[in-house]
Scaffold this motif. Structure first.
Motif, PDB file in Angstrom:
ATOM      1  N   LEU A  35     -19.436  -1.551 -26.883  1.00 30.42           N
ATOM      2  CA  LEU A  35     -20.020  -2.187 -25.643  1.00 30.42           C
ATOM      3  C   LEU A  35     -20.203  -1.229 -24.795  1.00 30.42           C
ATOM      4  N   GLN A  36     -19.512  -0.228 -24.536  1.00 33.22           N
ATOM      5  CA  GLN A  36     -20.000   0.819 -23.597  1.00 33.22           C
ATOM      6  C   GLN A  36     -21.242   1.718 -23.893  1.00 33.22           C
ATOM      7  N   ALA A  37     -21.472   1.878 -25.193  1.00 30.02           N
ATOM      8  CA  ALA A  37     -22.612   2.466 -25.817  1.00 30.02           C
ATOM      9  C   ALA A  37     -24.074   1.858 -25.622  1.00 30.02           C
ATOM     10  N   LEU A  38     -23.699   0.269 -25.901  1.00 30.77           N
ATOM     11  CA  LEU A  38     -24.738  -0.394 -25.639  1.00 30.77           C
ATOM     12  C   LEU A  38     -25.155  -0.607 -24.107  1.00 30.77           C
ATOM     13  N   ALA A  39     -24.278  -0.647 -23.317  1.00 33.74           N
ATOM     14  CA  ALA A  39     -24.425  -0.806 -22.083  1.00 33.74           C
ATOM     15  C   ALA A  39     -24.919   0.529 -21.224  1.00 33.74           C
ATOM     16  N   ALA A  40     -24.851   1.785 -22.186  1.00 30.25           N
ATOM     17  CA  ALA A  40     -25.544   3.037 -21.720  1.00 30.25           C
ATOM     18  C   ALA A  40     -26.843   3.130 -22.335  1.00 30.25           C
ATOM     19  N   GLY A  41     -27.177   2.151 -23.201  1.00 27.98           N
ATOM     20  CA  GLY A  41     -28.732   2.092 -23.583  1.00 27.98           C
ATOM     21  C   GLY A  41     -28.804   2.895 -25.051  1.00 27.98           C
ATOM     22  N   LYS A  42     -27.500   3.131 -25.512  1.00 29.35           N
ATOM     23  CA  LYS A  42     -27.703   3.666 -26.978  1.00 29.35           C
ATOM     24  C   LYS A  42     -27.738   2.879 -27.999  1.00 29.35           C
ATOM     25  N   HIS A  43     -28.263   3.320 -29.481  1.00 23.14           N
ATOM     26  CA  HIS A  43     -28.224   2.455 -30.425  1.00 23.14           C
ATOM     27  C   HIS A  43     -26.700   2.959 -30.890  1.00 23.14           C
ATOM     28  N   VAL A  44     -26.024   2.130 -31.934  1.00 25.82           N
ATOM     29  CA  VAL A  44     -24.783   2.185 -32.308  1.00 25.82           C
ATOM     30  C   VAL A  44     -24.361   2.282 -33.921  1.00 25.82           C
ATOM     31  N   VAL A  45     -23.684   3.318 -34.444  1.00 22.44           N
ATOM     32  CA  VAL A  45     -23.083   3.076 -35.568  1.00 22.44           C
ATOM     33  C   VAL A  45     -21.690   3.051 -35.507  1.00 22.44           C
ATOM     34  N   CYS A  46     -21.337   1.847 -36.230  1.00 24.24           N
ATOM     35  CA  CYS A  46     -19.714   1.610 -35.912  1.00 24.24           C
ATOM     36  C   CYS A  46     -19.098   1.842 -37.116  1.00 24.24           C
ATOM     37  N   GLU A  47     -18.065   2.505 -37.522  1.00 26.98           N
ATOM     38  CA  GLU A  47     -17.451   2.470 -38.724  1.00 26.98           C
ATOM     39  C   GLU A  47     -16.666   1.190 -39.047  1.00 26.98           C
ATOM     40  N   LYS A  48     -16.357   1.043 -40.043  1.00 23.68           N
ATOM     41  CA  LYS A  48     -15.616  -0.521 -40.343  1.00 23.68           C
ATOM     42  C   LYS A  48     -14.068  -0.256 -39.846  1.00 23.68           C
ATOM     43  N   PRO A  49     -13.686  -1.399 -39.313  1.00 22.32           N
ATOM     44  CA  PRO A  49     -14.265  -2.689 -39.408  1.00 22.32           C
ATOM     45  C   PRO A  49     -14.904  -2.799 -37.830  1.00 22.32           C
ATOM     46  N   LEU A  50     -16.310  -3.478 -37.763  1.00 25.64           N
ATOM     47  CA  LEU A  50     -16.776  -3.569 -36.598  1.00 25.64           C
ATOM     48  C   LEU A  50     -16.155  -4.030 -35.350  1.00 25.64           C
ATOM     49  N   ALA A  51     -15.420  -5.102 -35.743  1.00 31.78           N
ATOM     50  CA  ALA A  51     -14.355  -5.802 -34.794  1.00 31.78           C
ATOM     51  C   ALA A  51     -13.435  -6.384 -35.457  1.00 31.78           C
ATOM     52  N   THR A  52     -12.505  -7.032 -34.669  1.00 31.25           N
ATOM     53  CA  THR A  52     -11.316  -7.758 -35.490  1.00 31.25           C
ATOM     54  C   THR A  52     -11.127  -8.952 -34.847  1.00 31.25           C
ATOM     55  N   SER A  53     -12.115  -9.618 -34.241  1.00 30.89           N
ATOM     56  CA  SER A  53     -12.227 -11.055 -34.096  1.00 30.89           C
ATOM     57  C   SER A  53     -13.717 -11.495 -33.924  1.00 30.89           C
ATOM     58  N   MET A  54     -13.957 -12.814 -34.349  1.00 34.78           N
ATOM     59  CA  MET A  54     -15.408 -13.005 -34.077  1.00 34.78           C
ATOM     60  C   MET A  54     -15.810 -13.398 -32.744  1.00 34.78           C
ATOM     61  N   ALA A  55     -14.754 -13.632 -31.680  1.00 35.77           N
ATOM     62  CA  ALA A  55     -14.978 -13.554 -30.270  1.00 35.77           C
ATOM     63  C   ALA A  55     -15.733 -12.133 -29.854  1.00 35.77           C
ATOM     64  N   ASP A  56     -15.012 -11.231 -30.336  1.00 35.75           N
ATOM     65  CA  ASP A  56     -15.551  -9.588 -30.166  1.00 35.75           C
ATOM     66  C   ASP A  56     -17.096  -9.374 -30.856  1.00 35.75           C
ATOM     67  N   VAL A  57     -16.992 -10.145 -32.130  1.00 35.46           N
ATOM     68  CA  VAL A  57     -18.432  -9.847 -32.766  1.00 35.46           C
ATOM     69  C   VAL A  57     -19.554 -10.446 -31.836  1.00 35.46           C
ATOM     70  N   ASP A  58     -19.090 -11.726 -31.433  1.00 38.20           N
ATOM     71  CA  ASP A  58     -20.076 -12.559 -30.567  1.00 38.20           C
ATOM     72  C   ASP A  58     -20.418 -11.759 -29.060  1.00 38.20           C
ATOM     73  N   ARG A  59     -19.379 -10.850 -28.587  1.00 37.64           N
ATOM     74  CA  ARG A  59     -19.853 -10.242 -27.449  1.00 37.64           C
ATOM     75  C   ARG A  59     -20.488  -8.992 -27.846  1.00 37.64           C
ATOM     76  N   ILE A  60     -20.358  -8.445 -29.087  1.00 35.86           N
ATOM     77  CA  ILE A  60     -21.257  -7.332 -29.265  1.00 35.86           C
ATOM     78  C   ILE A  60     -22.805  -7.676 -29.693  1.00 35.86           C
ATOM     79  N   ARG A  61     -22.749  -8.871 -30.115  1.00 42.97           N
ATOM     80  CA  ARG A  61     -23.992  -9.517 -30.415  1.00 42.97           C
ATOM     81  C   ARG A  61     -24.944  -9.769 -29.034  1.00 42.97           C
ATOM     82  N   ASP A  62     -24.120 -10.438 -28.099  1.00 38.10           N
ATOM     83  CA  ASP A  62     -24.637 -10.651 -26.778  1.00 38.10           C
ATOM     84  C   ASP A  62     -25.057  -9.334 -26.294  1.00 38.10           C
ATOM     85  N   ALA A  63     -24.292  -8.173 -26.161  1.00 42.48           N
ATOM     86  CA  ALA A  63     -24.557  -6.860 -25.525  1.00 42.48           C
ATOM     87  C   ALA A  63     -25.807  -6.159 -26.293  1.00 42.48           C
TER      88      ALA A  63
END
Ligand SMILES: NC(=O)c1ccc[n+]([C@@H]2O[C@H](COP(=O)([O-])OP(=O)(O)OC[C@H]3O[C@@H](n4cnc5c(N)ncnc54)[C@H](O)[C@@H]3O)[C@@H](O)[C@H]2O)c1
Length: 350
Positions: free
Chosen positions: A80-108
């Motif tokens: 979330l910090q990297a997206l807010a800073a205008g960067k593309h992101v590669v994220c090692e697994k697991p991307l997130a550990t809840s669907m709520a957080d996945v939706d936050r990432i998708r929105d960001a």
């Protein structure tokens, strides 16, 4: 040229090797690790800047891509910090550990217009290229059944790293940390999953999270597949056997490169074996592992046709883990997708 900051010098070392192998496309500007000695250990004469401060990389205007190789509990906040800073992101697994957080990432990601690439590097390997070629040429047909074995060995030395084996630090056990790649390969080859039944237990090490599991998948296509997971095997073996209409594909047992040769592709009708062997011999070569992953990612960033891992596919892997844990705890057969009214939508931590 895509300028990269790698955060975390554990598996980050393998990302570094792959990015160095693609010098026309990527330049690793910075490696960040709170443990400076770990950066020194992978420097190997390479001229990247070293930092112990994640914020420094996020605020560096030269960096295009933040490559998150940190422990799991940092994946969501740093994405979330990297997206807010205008960067593309590669994220090692697991991307997130809840669907709520996945939706936050998708929105960001939507708000920033930047890409998030979850890591599933096991999709790249010559045998998987052969299999994809057989599927594309119609020689395989539909998947009817598959068996996945993640039979690995982990002991006290592995769990000496403090975040491992705990719900707080690792956020899950072998389902999340070890079999996630095989489950990604299953959906990559056999399509979406409609429902799961599962049992999990802890039998091998004195840890909080599961180290053994048995899972059944009903695919959207109607195929029935299963996954057997243990961290108490004699050795580290991964094996996939996928039964298609017209052939049975069986992997080797290489745990960290399941898509590497040799696989066998056996025709159901022996008269078609020659066609299958000829197609396998003509399969296009492709870079393997992380190199393949980053090659496709670069195409996605330039808008070229690509097979990069998408945020949607990372989301599907988190949804599947949610479904498996819910199935194991409740005894219920759990259907996908996981919607906001699901009891584990906010996460599965006990
Ligand atoms: N794709 C794969 O095949 C694969 C393989 C291994 C690990 N992983 C994943 O990669 C991630 C990292 O795993 P690992 O095995 O490399 O772990 P690790 O503990 O070996 O490495 C993580 C590094 O992050 C550093 N770190 C932790 N907190 C930090 C902070 N706040 N600031 C800066 N640095 C910090 C640590 O010092 C450590 O060097 C995990 O999510 C793991 O699941 C993926």
């Amino acid at each position: 040229m895509i300028n990269v900051a790698i955060l975390g010098a554990g598996i980050g070392a393998q990302h570094l090797t792959a990015l160095r192998a693609l010098p026309e496309t990527f330049h690793v500007s910075t490696v960040v690790d709170q443990d400076a000695a770990r950066i020194d250990a992978i420097r190997d004469g390479h001229g990247f800047a070293a930092s112990t401060d994640i914020g420094q990389a996020l605020n560096d205007p030269k960096i295009d891509l933040i490559d998150i190789c940190l422990p799991p509990h940092l994946h969501v906040p740093v994405t979330l910090q990297a997206l807010a800073a205008g960067k593309h992101v590669v994220c090692e697994k697991p991307l997130a550990t809840s669907m709520a957080d996945v939706d936050r990432i998708r929105d960001a990601a939507l708000a920033s217009g930047k890409h998030v690439f979850p890591v599933f590097q096991y999709r790249w390997g010559f045998a998987l290229a052969q299999l994809r070629h057989l599927m594309a040429t119609g020689l395989a047909g539909a998947v009817n059944s598959a068996v996945l074995e993640t039979h690995w060995s982990r002991g006290a030395d592995y769990y000496a790293v403090p975040w491992r084996g705990t719900w707080e630090g690792e956020r899950g056990g072998a389902v999340l940390g070890h079999a996630i790649h095989n489950h990604d390969l299953l959906t990559h080859i056999a399509g979406d999953i409609k429902a799961v039944s599962a049992m999990t237990t802890t039998r091998i090490n004195p840890i909080e999270t599961e180290d053994t599991a048995a899972i059944i998948f009903e695919m959207t296509s109607g195929a029935l597949c299963s996954s057997s997971i243990t961290l108490g095997a004699a050795d580290n073996d991964t094996r996939l056997r996928i039964v298609f209409d017209h052939l049975t594909a069986t992997s080797g047992s290489e745990p960290y490169a399941p898509g590497a040769v040799p696989w066998t592709f056996a025709a159901r009708d022996p008269s078609r074996q020659h066609d299958i062997d000829a197609a396998v011999a003509n399969a296009p070569a492709e870079p393997a592992g992380f190199e393949g992953f980053f090659t496709e990612l670069a195409k996605a960033l330039t808008g070229a046709p690509n097979a990069a891992v998408t945020l949607q596919e990372g989301a599907a892997s988190v949804a599947l883990v949610t479904a498996i844990y819910h199935a194991a705890r409740s005894g219920a057969r759990v259907t996908l997708p996981i919607t906001p009214d699901h009891p584990l939508y906010e996460g599965w931590l006990p």
